[in-house]
Design a protein around this motif. Structure first.
Motif, short mmCIF file in Angstrom:
data_model
loop_
_atom_site.label_atom_id
_atom_site.label_comp_id
_atom_site.label_asym_id
_atom_site.label_seq_id
_atom_site.Cartn_x
_atom_site.Cartn_y
_atom_site.Cartn_z
N THR A 119 0.81 -1.23 0.00
CA THR A 119 0.00 0.00 0.00
C THR A 119 0.84 1.28 0.00
N VAL A 120 2.14 1.17 0.15
CA VAL A 120 3.00 2.35 0.08
C VAL A 120 3.08 2.82 -1.37
N THR A 121 2.88 4.11 -1.59
CA THR A 121 2.90 4.65 -2.95
C THR A 121 4.09 5.55 -3.22
N SER A 122 4.70 6.10 -2.16
CA SER A 122 5.86 6.98 -2.35
C SER A 122 6.77 6.89 -1.13
N VAL A 123 8.06 7.15 -1.38
CA VAL A 123 9.05 7.12 -0.30
C VAL A 123 10.02 8.28 -0.50
N SER A 124 10.65 8.69 0.59
CA SER A 124 11.66 9.74 0.52
C SER A 124 13.05 9.13 0.55
N LYS A 125 14.02 9.90 0.14
CA LYS A 125 15.42 9.47 0.18
C LYS A 125 15.82 9.04 1.58
N GLN A 126 15.43 9.80 2.60
CA GLN A 126 15.79 9.48 3.98
C GLN A 126 15.15 8.18 4.42
N GLU A 127 13.89 7.94 4.02
CA GLU A 127 13.23 6.68 4.39
C GLU A 127 13.96 5.49 3.79
N VAL A 128 14.39 5.62 2.53
CA VAL A 128 15.10 4.51 1.88
C VAL A 128 16.45 4.28 2.55
N LEU A 129 17.17 5.37 2.85
CA LEU A 129 18.46 5.23 3.52
C LEU A 129 18.29 4.56 4.88
N ASP A 130 17.30 4.99 5.64
CA ASP A 130 17.09 4.41 6.98
C ASP A 130 16.71 2.94 6.90
N LEU A 131 15.95 2.56 5.87
CA LEU A 131 15.59 1.15 5.72
C LEU A 131 16.82 0.32 5.44
N TYR A 132 17.66 0.77 4.50
CA TYR A 132 18.81 -0.03 4.08
C TYR A 132 19.95 -0.02 5.09
N VAL A 133 20.07 1.05 5.84
CA VAL A 133 21.18 1.15 6.79
C VAL A 133 20.79 0.69 8.19
N ASN A 134 19.62 1.14 8.64
CA ASN A 134 19.21 0.89 10.04
C ASN A 134 18.09 -0.13 10.17
N HIS A 135 17.62 -0.66 9.06
CA HIS A 135 16.50 -1.61 9.08
C HIS A 135 15.26 -0.97 9.70
N THR A 136 15.05 0.31 9.42
CA THR A 136 13.90 1.04 9.92
C THR A 136 12.74 0.90 8.95
N ALA A 137 11.61 0.41 9.41
CA ALA A 137 10.46 0.19 8.53
C ALA A 137 10.00 1.51 7.91
N ILE A 138 9.52 1.43 6.69
CA ILE A 138 8.98 2.59 5.99
C ILE A 138 7.48 2.63 6.18
N TYR A 212 9.31 8.48 -5.86
CA TYR A 212 10.47 8.82 -5.04
C TYR A 212 10.63 10.33 -4.94
N LYS A 213 11.04 10.81 -3.76
CA LYS A 213 11.31 12.23 -3.57
C LYS A 213 12.62 12.41 -2.81
N GLU A 214 13.36 13.44 -3.19
CA GLU A 214 14.68 13.68 -2.62
C GLU A 214 14.61 14.18 -1.17
N SER A 215 13.53 14.84 -0.79
CA SER A 215 13.36 15.33 0.57
C SER A 215 11.90 15.18 0.99
N ASP A 216 11.65 15.29 2.29
CA ASP A 216 10.29 15.06 2.80
C ASP A 216 9.29 16.06 2.24
N ASP A 217 9.73 17.28 1.96
CA ASP A 217 8.80 18.30 1.49
C ASP A 217 8.77 18.43 -0.04
N ALA A 218 9.48 17.55 -0.73
CA ALA A 218 9.47 17.56 -2.20
C ALA A 218 8.29 16.78 -2.73
N THR A 219 8.01 16.93 -4.00
CA THR A 219 6.95 16.17 -4.66
C THR A 219 7.47 14.81 -5.09
#
Length: 280
Positions: A119-138, A212-219
């Motif tokens: 059901t996730v439709t979009s992610v931010s760069k920080q969310e992807v980094l945190d998932l791959y580095v810290n195993h933080t769920a998106i 995908y968006k480069e920052s949280d406030d980007a489109t």
């Protein structure tokens, strides 16, 4: 036609392919009736599907030419070209080796993918980094990730674009040698993210590309050819082929390179979902 599409091609198998590099130069044009000879190519599994299409088209126009297209990953293609084992190495990342001449043949997008039921439709760069580095769920939904193995051009480009390369280590996740394996893993598992070449999305209803968006406030921007062309989708990388500068190219290899940048070659690249570039 001989096509070698194994995921990993050993140096011994490359050496055993038909004509050696020296023999290719000798057998090219032997009949005096157009091009003849053999071209050997190994490398990126992301560039491989496009290269197979280009090779088939060129062989159709030149029936006395055989193009052997292998895989093995960008590192394999770069090393094989450096050592003179092949005419061309394929690399889905920037190449800086002094011994090699690099020719960019296209621009490709890297798509972040999940199972189509996610059901996730979009992610931010920080969310992807945190998932791959810290195993933080998106968003509490994407719980795990998969990666390409070390030496993959797609992995190098992905980690560079997300800000991982040289700064962080990814967590202990499954790693795969080619993007087909990544796609299969995502198809069979909910709540898992991976990354693949944009063309892998075509015709597969079991997976979807995430905006995908480069920052949280980007489109958030969808991974499409149109968005790559207009510059709004930022996860892109080059499709390169490389060859040994000192050895140069045989007549038939040079003709194949010319074909890639011909009208027909450019049409094949566009139809496969990549962006064409001017020859430099």
């Amino acid at each position: 036609m001989k096509k070698f599409v194994k995921v990993v091609m050993s140096g011994a198998l490359v050496a055993a392919m038909g004509c050696t590099m020296a023999a290719v130069a000798g057998c090219s044009g032997e009949t005096g009736e157009g091009l003849s000879g053999e071209i050997n190519i190994t490398g990126s599994t992301s560039v491989n599907p496009l290269m197979l299409l280009l090779a088939d088209a060129f062989e159709s126009e030149n029936p006395d030419v055989t193009i052997n297209v292998g895989a093995g990953g960008s590192s394999v293609g770069i090393n094989d070209a450096k050592e003179g084992k092949v005419d061309f190495g394929m690399a889905s990342k920037a190449v800086s080796e002094a011994e090699l001449t690099t020719v960019q043949i296209a621009i490709d997008g890297i798509a972040l993918i999940t199972n189509s039921q996610c059901t996730v439709t979009s992610v931010s760069k920080q969310e992807v980094l945190d998932l791959y580095v810290n195993h933080t769920a998106i968003q509490g939904i994407i719980l795990d990730a998969v990666a390409r193995e070390a030496g993959s051009g797609t992995r190098d480009a992905f980690e560079e674009l997300i800000g991982i390369k040289g700064k962080y280590e990814i967590y202990n996740m499954p790693e795969f040698s080619n993007q087909g394996q990544v796609v299969t893993e995502i198809e069979d598992n909910d709540n898992v993210m991976g990354y693949v070449s944009l063309e892998a999305l075509s015709g597969n209803s079991k997976i979807k590309g995430i905006s995908y968006k480069e920052s949280d406030d980007a489109t958030a921007v969808a991974p499409t050819t149109e968005n790559i062309m207009n510059g709004s989708y930022k996860l892109t990388r080059p499709f390169n082929i490389v060859y040994n500068t000192e050895n140069g190219l045989s007549e038939v290899a040079e003709a194949f390179l010319d074909f890639i940048f011909s009208k027909d070659g450019q049409q094949i690249i566009s139809q496969n979902g990549q962006i064409t570039v001017d020859r430099k």
